[in-house]
Write a protein that holds these residues in place. Sequence first.
Motif, PDB file in Angstrom:
ATOM      1  N   LEU A  16       0.645  -1.326  -0.126  1.00 18.24           N
ATOM      2  CA  LEU A  16      -0.053  -0.217   0.208  1.00 18.24           C
ATOM      3  C   LEU A  16       0.884   1.251   0.032  1.00 18.24           C
ATOM      4  CD1 LEU A  16      -2.648   1.455   0.138  1.00 18.24           C
ATOM      5  CD2 LEU A  16      -2.512   1.215   2.726  1.00 18.24           C
ATOM      6  N   MET A  17       1.818   1.372   0.796  1.00 11.29           N
ATOM      7  CA  MET A  17       2.873   2.212   1.007  1.00 11.29           C
ATOM      8  C   MET A  17       3.468   2.658  -0.253  1.00 11.29           C
ATOM      9  SD  MET A  17       1.360   3.618   3.556  1.00 11.29           S
ATOM     10  CE  MET A  17       2.439   5.225   3.248  1.00 11.29           C
ATOM     11  N   GLN A  18       3.786   1.631  -0.879  1.00  7.87           N
ATOM     12  CA  GLN A  18       4.479   1.445  -2.145  1.00  7.87           C
ATOM     13  C   GLN A  18       3.942   2.072  -3.330  1.00  7.87           C
ATOM     14  OE1 GLN A  18       7.649  -1.509  -2.665  1.00  7.87           O
ATOM     15  NE2 GLN A  18       7.553  -1.477  -4.776  1.00  7.87           N
ATOM     16  N   THR A  19       2.705   1.620  -3.447  1.00  2.00           N
ATOM     17  CA  THR A  19       1.874   1.997  -4.431  1.00  2.00           C
ATOM     18  C   THR A  19       1.348   3.299  -4.370  1.00  2.00           C
ATOM     19  OG1 THR A  19       0.033   1.393  -5.979  1.00  2.00           O
ATOM     20  CG2 THR A  19      -0.412   1.043  -3.730  1.00  2.00           C
ATOM     21  N   PHE A  20       0.877   3.613  -3.119  1.00  7.91           N
ATOM     22  CA  PHE A  20       0.384   4.968  -2.920  1.00  7.91           C
ATOM     23  C   PHE A  20       1.278   6.258  -2.791  1.00  7.91           C
ATOM     24  CE2 PHE A  20      -0.529   8.311   0.464  1.00  7.91           C
ATOM     25  CZ  PHE A  20      -1.714   8.906  -0.083  1.00  7.91           C
ATOM     26  N   PHE A  21       2.326   5.965  -1.834  1.00 10.81           N
ATOM     27  CA  PHE A  21       3.440   7.023  -1.525  1.00 10.81           C
ATOM     28  C   PHE A  21       4.531   7.033  -2.549  1.00 10.81           C
ATOM     29  CE2 PHE A  21       6.494   9.171   1.038  1.00 10.81           C
ATOM     30  CZ  PHE A  21       6.273  10.394   1.042  1.00 10.81           C
ATOM     31  N   LEU A  22       5.365   5.953  -2.811  1.00 11.07           N
ATOM     32  CA  LEU A  22       6.453   6.025  -3.732  1.00 11.07           C
ATOM     33  C   LEU A  22       6.125   6.010  -4.846  1.00 11.07           C
ATOM     34  CD1 LEU A  22       7.527   4.830  -0.983  1.00 11.07           C
ATOM     35  CD2 LEU A  22       8.982   3.316  -2.122  1.00 11.07           C
ATOM     36  N   HIS A  23       5.014   5.250  -5.697  1.00 10.02           N
ATOM     37  CA  HIS A  23       4.662   5.276  -7.020  1.00 10.02           C
ATOM     38  C   HIS A  23       3.874   6.449  -7.312  1.00 10.02           C
ATOM     39  CE1 HIS A  23       3.450   2.561 -10.581  1.00 10.02           C
ATOM     40  NE2 HIS A  23       3.952   3.525 -10.884  1.00 10.02           N
ATOM     41  N   ARG A  24       2.563   6.254  -6.989  1.00  9.40           N
ATOM     42  CA  ARG A  24       1.801   7.374  -7.379  1.00  9.40           C
ATOM     43  C   ARG A  24       2.093   8.960  -6.847  1.00  9.40           C
ATOM     44  NH1 ARG A  24      -3.768   3.492  -7.720  1.00  9.40           N
ATOM     45  NH2 ARG A  24      -2.696   1.637  -7.213  1.00  9.40           N
ATOM     46  N   TYR A  25       2.383   8.895  -5.819  1.00  8.72           N
ATOM     47  CA  TYR A  25       2.886  10.287  -5.379  1.00  8.72           C
ATOM     48  C   TYR A  25       4.581  10.671  -5.664  1.00  8.72           C
ATOM     49  CZ  TYR A  25       3.751  14.127  -2.334  1.00  8.72           C
ATOM     50  OH  TYR A  25       4.215  15.594  -1.885  1.00  8.72           O
ATOM     51  N   ALA A  26       5.347  10.018  -5.116  1.00 12.09           N
ATOM     52  CA  ALA A  26       6.884  10.539  -5.332  1.00 12.09           C
ATOM     53  C   ALA A  26       6.959  10.286  -7.034  1.00 12.09           C
ATOM     54  CB  ALA A  26       7.768   9.369  -4.445  1.00 12.09           C
ATOM     55  N   SER A  27       6.676   9.332  -7.600  1.00 15.44           N
ATOM     56  CA  SER A  27       7.292   9.166  -9.098  1.00 15.44           C
ATOM     57  C   SER A  27       6.297   9.816  -9.875  1.00 15.44           C
ATOM     58  CB  SER A  27       7.003   7.782  -9.275  1.00 15.44           C
ATOM     59  OG  SER A  27       7.705   6.859  -8.491  1.00 15.44           O
ATOM     60  N   HIS A  28       5.027   9.789  -9.757  1.00 20.98           N
ATOM     61  CA  HIS A  28       4.032  10.378 -10.525  1.00 20.98           C
ATOM     62  C   HIS A  28       3.399  11.866 -10.380  1.00 20.98           C
ATOM     63  CE1 HIS A  28       4.425   7.228 -13.741  1.00 20.98           C
ATOM     64  NE2 HIS A  28       4.505   6.472 -12.606  1.00 20.98           N
ATOM     65  N   GLN A  29       3.476  11.967  -8.945  1.00 19.68           N
ATOM     66  CA  GLN A  29       2.604  13.245  -8.561  1.00 19.68           C
ATOM     67  C   GLN A  29       1.384  13.464  -9.135  1.00 19.68           C
ATOM     68  OE1 GLN A  29       5.618  16.250  -9.917  1.00 19.68           O
ATOM     69  NE2 GLN A  29       6.352  16.336  -7.649  1.00 19.68           N
TER      70      GLN A  29
END
Length: 248
Positions: A16-29
């Motif tokens: 969840l934290m990887q897809t929500f925070f690292l992927h959808r937020y940090a990577s793609h904003q």
Amino acid sequence: MVILAFFVFHWYFSILMQTFFLHRYASHQMFTMSKNWEKVFYTLTFIAQGSSFLSPRAYGIMHRLHHAHADTEEDPHSPSYSKGIFDMMWKTRMIYNNILHNQDSVEAKFKKGVPNWEFMEWLGDRWVIRLAWGILYTLFYIKFATAWWMFLLLPFHYLMGPIHGVIINWYAHRYGYVNFKVDDTAKNLLPLDFLMMGESYHNNHHKYGGRANFGIRWHELDFTYPLIKALNAMKIIKLKLNNDLKYM
């Protein structure tokens, strides 16, 4: 029962934290949040991933490189340019570490806007901290395990972040089905993503890289998206785009 419940909790909390925070937020904003909330989710990612904590800053930069150079020699993790799964993981690790320690030559455009809480970036990467997390997992198993085979799950706890990454970066570029023609080998690994909370709809994501809901077809339920919608409604985050597509 306790061990299996703990494993399931750790698996889903970490992804969840990887897809929500690292992927959808940090990577793609795909959405924005305040600096205070950013630190909250940094901390939750640190707790969720533990010994395998992945830097949101380095992850974000590396994932942007993946989208820009998917399935080319410049892709940080392409099965097409790897001798095998472990070769790809090692290559990814080296590129990740170079970015993490500012020893890279990545263009500035890939680094724009990535989150960077220096304290947590430093803390999460200390080997003594990673070792401490591993010891905690092991002690928990010693306390609650009721059969020897349960200890075989411990390596998954130690390497949870990279394991989640390789499931998508290797298997979702080799197996599955496609909804859209794209310029790379990205596929949808599972028709109903009960395992990776939407991450396995990789073909959809490579087609619509800025879309917060990874599911497209009626059966492609993205279990992370309702959380995003809820956090948006509570004004904890703000979705940048309302680009939902009708289900196929």
